[in-house]
Design a protein around this motif. Structure first.
Motif, PDB file in Angstrom:
ATOM      1  N   PRO A  58       0.701  -1.312  -0.101  1.00  0.00           N
ATOM      2  CA  PRO A  58      -0.052   0.097  -0.046  1.00  0.00           C
ATOM      3  C   PRO A  58       1.009   1.252  -0.051  1.00  0.00           C
ATOM      4  CG  PRO A  58      -0.109  -1.034   2.083  1.00  0.00           C
ATOM      5  CD  PRO A  58       0.404  -2.044   1.110  1.00  0.00           C
ATOM      6  N   LEU A  59       2.083   1.274   0.723  1.00  0.00           N
ATOM      7  CA  LEU A  59       2.889   2.515   0.530  1.00  0.00           C
ATOM      8  C   LEU A  59       3.542   2.734  -0.815  1.00  0.00           C
ATOM      9  CD1 LEU A  59       4.888   2.372   3.977  1.00  0.00           C
ATOM     10  CD2 LEU A  59       2.989   3.878   3.190  1.00  0.00           C
ATOM     11  N   PHE A  60       3.384   1.844  -1.817  1.00  0.00           N
ATOM     12  CA  PHE A  60       3.686   2.227  -3.207  1.00  0.00           C
ATOM     13  C   PHE A  60       2.596   2.480  -4.337  1.00  0.00           C
ATOM     14  CE2 PHE A  60       7.359  -0.044  -0.963  1.00  0.00           C
ATOM     15  CZ  PHE A  60       8.182   0.775  -1.096  1.00  0.00           C
ATOM     16  N   LEU A  61       1.570   2.982  -3.709  1.00  0.00           N
ATOM     17  CA  LEU A  61       0.229   3.116  -4.525  1.00  0.00           C
ATOM     18  C   LEU A  61       0.796   3.959  -5.816  1.00  0.00           C
ATOM     19  CD1 LEU A  61      -2.430   2.111  -3.692  1.00  0.00           C
ATOM     20  CD2 LEU A  61      -2.768   4.452  -3.187  1.00  0.00           C
ATOM     21  N   ALA A  62       1.531   4.727  -5.797  1.00  0.00           N
ATOM     22  CA  ALA A  62       1.828   5.642  -6.980  1.00  0.00           C
ATOM     23  C   ALA A  62       2.609   4.714  -8.014  1.00  0.00           C
ATOM     24  CB  ALA A  62       2.699   6.671  -6.543  1.00  0.00           C
ATOM     25  N   ASN A  63       2.932   3.423  -7.560  1.00  0.00           N
ATOM     26  CA  ASN A  63       3.654   2.640  -8.484  1.00  0.00           C
ATOM     27  C   ASN A  63       2.812   1.718  -9.056  1.00  0.00           C
ATOM     28  OD1 ASN A  63       6.484   3.020  -6.267  1.00  0.00           O
ATOM     29  ND2 ASN A  63       6.232   3.988  -7.974  1.00  0.00           N
ATOM     30  N   HIS A  64       1.688   1.610  -8.454  1.00  0.00           N
ATOM     31  CA  HIS A  64       0.922   0.539  -9.028  1.00  0.00           C
ATOM     32  C   HIS A  64      -0.136   1.017  -9.960  1.00  0.00           C
ATOM     33  CE1 HIS A  64       2.604  -1.287  -5.819  1.00  0.00           C
ATOM     34  NE2 HIS A  64       1.781  -1.148  -4.650  1.00  0.00           N
ATOM     35  N   ALA A  99      -0.243   8.122   6.690  1.00  0.00           N
ATOM     36  CA  ALA A  99      -0.458   9.647   6.066  1.00  0.00           C
ATOM     37  C   ALA A  99      -1.676  10.465   6.236  1.00  0.00           C
ATOM     38  CB  ALA A  99       0.318   9.564   4.731  1.00  0.00           C
ATOM     39  N   PRO A 100      -1.832  11.540   6.630  1.00  0.00           N
ATOM     40  CA  PRO A 100      -3.185  11.916   6.445  1.00  0.00           C
ATOM     41  C   PRO A 100      -3.942  12.230   5.393  1.00  0.00           C
ATOM     42  CG  PRO A 100      -1.797  13.315   7.952  1.00  0.00           C
ATOM     43  CD  PRO A 100      -0.882  12.643   6.971  1.00  0.00           C
ATOM     44  N   ASP A 101      -3.001  12.051   4.048  1.00  0.00           N
ATOM     45  CA  ASP A 101      -3.606  12.137   2.901  1.00  0.00           C
ATOM     46  C   ASP A 101      -3.481  10.693   2.002  1.00  0.00           C
ATOM     47  OD1 ASP A 101      -0.823  11.793   2.727  1.00  0.00           O
ATOM     48  OD2 ASP A 101      -0.677  13.248   1.004  1.00  0.00           O
ATOM     49  N   SER A 102      -3.651   9.785   2.938  1.00  0.00           N
ATOM     50  CA  SER A 102      -3.843   8.276   2.374  1.00  0.00           C
ATOM     51  C   SER A 102      -4.915   8.128   1.497  1.00  0.00           C
ATOM     52  CB  SER A 102      -3.827   7.239   3.495  1.00  0.00           C
ATOM     53  OG  SER A 102      -2.645   7.406   4.059  1.00  0.00           O
ATOM     54  N   ASP A 103      -4.881   7.520   0.327  1.00  0.00           N
ATOM     55  CA  ASP A 103      -5.947   7.321  -0.659  1.00  0.00           C
ATOM     56  C   ASP A 103      -6.698   5.994  -0.071  1.00  0.00           C
ATOM     57  OD1 ASP A 103      -7.847   6.674  -2.623  1.00  0.00           O
ATOM     58  OD2 ASP A 103      -6.307   7.017  -4.108  1.00  0.00           O
TER      59      ASP A 103
END
Length: 270
Positions: free
Chosen positions: A65-71, A102-106
């Motif tokens: 989940p921490l690499f959401l931008a890579n998925h 993170a407060p802005d977690s998707d």
């Protein structure tokens, strides 16, 4: 010498590039005979696969989940194809899960990837390696929707009530360097009294250093420190605990059966 299993170590991490082979040899010299390396992004899967072939570690594959931008959504189909093309090579789907630190977690997108991977694990009859940070209740809710899954909550840091719920679902708890810190009283209390059959030891190296090594790169051999901390809390010998947690790891991930290790029951999904 005690034989041990590290149920969660990121040996593929670039921070190990300068001395990876020597660190693996050092771990083996100290009895760490089984190591599970969970991949976190699609681009990392080939690296982990190569490491498994060359170094004798066990591979798991997932989308963290921490690499959401890579998925991207197509990665779910790619993960299914990757696993189906390599029958028996992956010991788990992981590292997967939820991270709401993170407060802005998707959160919505994280939950979608998590659900898809849980369903894939159920379809392929594989256990899961689950990351849960600031999202333990949501993780438990998702696991309840996939009855029959087996797996481990990596680096467990929840409450006793959450631990009881996870144990009730048949899950194991991964215990790492945090247990070595006296201030971690809640975790230490849970580890002290939980069923030993559900404990897995881990380093999460190169992250989560044990007490006394704060700020340093965590090393695979530090699993010995985790072993000692848990043994002290449970007033048992390191030999007995090493044997039991090795058995636990081999059973959950269906690793080759060693003498004294009970063969796992066939996976069933309700």
């Amino acid at each position: 010498m005690n034989e041990l299993a590290d149920s969660h170590v990121h040996l593929d991490d670039p921070r190990f590039d300068p001395d990876r082979d020597s660190l693996i040899r050092d771990a083996r010299r100290h009895g760490i005979c089984e190591q599970i390396v969970p991949a976190t992004r699609r681009r990392d899967w080939p690296r982990v696969e190569q490491l498994a072939r060359q170094s004798g570690i066990h591979a798991a594959y997932g989308l963290h989940p921490l690499f959401l931008a890579n998925h991207c959504p197509e990665d779910i189909a790619a993960l299914q194809a990757w696993l189906l093309e390599r029958p028996g090579q992956a010991v788990a789907v992981g590292e997967i899960g939820l991270d709401f630190h993170a407060p802005d977690s998707d959160r919505e997108t994280q939950q979608w990837y998590f659900r898809q991977q849980l369903q894939l694990a159920a379809q392929l009859e594989l256990p899961v390696i689950v990351h849960a940070r600031k999202a333990m209740d949501e993780v438990i809710a998702q696991l309840r929707r996939q009855p029959g899954l087996r797996g481990v909550i990596h680096a467990f840091a929840g409450s006793r009530q959450q631990a009881d719920q996870l144990l009730g679902l048949g899950f194991h708890l991964g215990i790492g360097g945090t247990v070595s810190y006296p201030r971690a009283q809640r975790l230490r209390g849970i580890v002290q009294s939980m069923p030993v059959e559900r404990i897995l030891l881990e380093t999460d190296a190169p992250d989560q250093p044990v007490a006394g090594y704060q700020g340093q790169r965590n090393l695979p051999v530090r699993l010995l420190n985790v072993l000692q901390s848990v043994a002290d809390l449970r007033c048992t010998s390191t030999t007995a605990l090493a044997r039991q947690t090795l058995d636990n790891t081999c059973s959950l991930f269906r690793l080759p059966v060693r003498p004294g290790v009970e063969a796992p029951s066939p996976f069933t999904a309700d």
